[in-house]
Design a protein around this motif. Structure first.
Motif, short mmCIF file in Angstrom:
data_model
loop_
_atom_site.label_atom_id
_atom_site.label_comp_id
_atom_site.label_asym_id
_atom_site.label_seq_id
_atom_site.Cartn_x
_atom_site.Cartn_y
_atom_site.Cartn_z
N UNK A 226 0.83 -1.20 0.00
CA UNK A 226 0.00 0.00 0.00
C UNK A 226 0.87 1.25 0.00
N UNK A 227 0.56 2.16 -0.92
CA UNK A 227 1.16 3.49 -0.92
C UNK A 227 0.09 4.48 -0.48
N UNK A 228 0.45 5.36 0.44
CA UNK A 228 -0.52 6.31 0.99
C UNK A 228 -0.10 7.72 0.57
N UNK A 229 -1.05 8.43 -0.05
CA UNK A 229 -0.79 9.76 -0.59
C UNK A 229 -1.67 10.80 0.10
N UNK A 230 -1.14 12.01 0.19
CA UNK A 230 -1.98 13.13 0.61
C UNK A 230 -2.79 13.60 -0.60
N UNK A 231 -3.81 14.41 -0.34
CA UNK A 231 -4.71 14.90 -1.37
C UNK A 231 -4.72 16.42 -1.31
N UNK A 232 -4.71 17.05 -2.48
CA UNK A 232 -4.65 18.51 -2.54
C UNK A 232 -5.78 19.07 -3.38
N UNK B 257 -3.29 23.64 -2.07
CA UNK B 257 -3.52 23.43 -0.64
C UNK B 257 -3.72 21.96 -0.34
N UNK B 258 -2.92 21.40 0.59
CA UNK B 258 -3.09 20.03 1.03
C UNK B 258 -4.33 19.94 1.92
N UNK C 295 -7.15 11.11 2.65
CA UNK C 295 -5.97 10.37 2.24
C UNK C 295 -6.33 9.41 1.11
N UNK C 296 -5.35 9.12 0.26
CA UNK C 296 -5.48 8.13 -0.81
C UNK C 296 -4.67 6.89 -0.43
N UNK C 297 -5.30 5.71 -0.49
CA UNK C 297 -4.61 4.44 -0.23
C UNK C 297 -4.57 3.67 -1.55
N UNK C 298 -3.39 3.47 -2.08
CA UNK C 298 -3.25 2.82 -3.38
C UNK C 298 -2.61 1.44 -3.22
#
Length: 283
Positions: free
Chosen positions: A229-235, A239-240, A245-248
């Motif tokens: 799993x890769x976890x990304x912030x969302x903007x 602006x963050x 959160x995105x879980x890929x």
């Protein structure tokens, strides 16, 4: 000759995707489209999307054959029943449109439907325009952290038994994933019990604190148990967004709203000097 839009997939693959989708979709909804999955087909294959407005899943399903570029919303549980009945066979989905005239007013409207074929059985199901399907807006931004071999789901599961179900202290209704000076950890408490899982040192010095809702924890623990799993912030713009959160994972993307609140400082209640220590061998 006009090209017929369609997709054909293995029933087992579609059933697997719809199990995750139906775990997200609430059983009773006042908004009809929230009972549906959005199917989107293009040269990249078939995407199955489900949402409850707080958690949004996109699932890739390998196609056997298909044509066109199209999208529609189909009742999730009806589609799951058809795919389940197909067993080891294939399911063909063909979107259709027709003009419908109101006999009282004479006004015309477009009727969206789908012809779904599974073996010798054929079904016509009324659908909803894909444009009506709600999404959690925002663009994927920088990566927060990467986990391999299901370690993220395992860490969540270790503490999830202490998640609170109390509505007044809503900020306890999830797992606190945090990176502090003392290291990276998962924590959950209901005010009486506390579960803490420290999984890594904070070598890069990054600090964050997210509260992942109970439902998102359950879905990740159940459906991404062994996944990388890769976890990304969302903007939004520049602006963050701190509450999404995105879980890929391979073939699956989950976008989840987080609990907007301040988690208690659990370090203050943890004893610093331990007089006794018990070691238990897991095997």
């Amino acid at each position: 000759m006009e090209t017929v839009n369609f997709v054909e997939v293995e029933a087992k693959a579609l059933t697997s995707a719809l199990k995750l989708a139906n775990a997200i979709i609430e059983v009773r909804n006042t908004i009809p489209v929230l009972n549906d999955v959005r199917l989107t087909y293009s040269n990249k294959g078939l995407l199955v999307e489900a949402t409850d407005l707080d958690l949004h899943a996109i699932i890739n399903v390998d196609d056997i054959d298909g044509a066109g570029k199209w999208a529609l919303c189909v009742p999730a549980r009806h589609l799951a029943a058809i795919a389940g009945a197909a067993g080891t066979g294939c399911v063909r989905i063909e979107p259709t449109k027709s003009d419908e005239t109101n006999p009282k007013t004479g006004a015309t409207s477009i009727k969206h439907s789908a012809i779904i074929t599974a073996g010798v059985a054929s079904y016509e199901i009324q659908t909803i325009d894909a444009a009506d399907f709600p999404v959690i807006h925002g663009d994927r931004a920088g990566i927060v952290e990467k986990f391999t071999n299901g370690h993220f789901a395992q860490a969540l599961k270790k503490v999830s038994g202490c998640i609170s179900t109390e509505e007044t202290r809503y900020y306890l209704n999830g797992v606190n994933w945090a990176s502090t000076e003392d290291g990276k950890r998962m924590a959950a408490t209901d005010g009486h019990r506390l579960a803490l899982c420290r999984y890594a040192k904070n070598e890069d010095g990054a600090q964050f604190s997210y509260i992942i809702p109970r439902k998102t924890v359950t879905v990740i623990s159940q459906f991404l148990a062994n996944a990388d799993i890769e976890i990304f912030s969302v903007a939004k713009g520049n602006q963050i967004v701190d509450t999404v959160l995105d879980f890929k994972a391979p073939g699956i993307t989950l976008r989840s709203k987080l609990i907007d609140g301040t988690y208690p400082d659990i370090e203050r209640v943890l004893p610093k000097n331990l007089q006794h220590e018990v070691e238990i061998r897991t095997e």
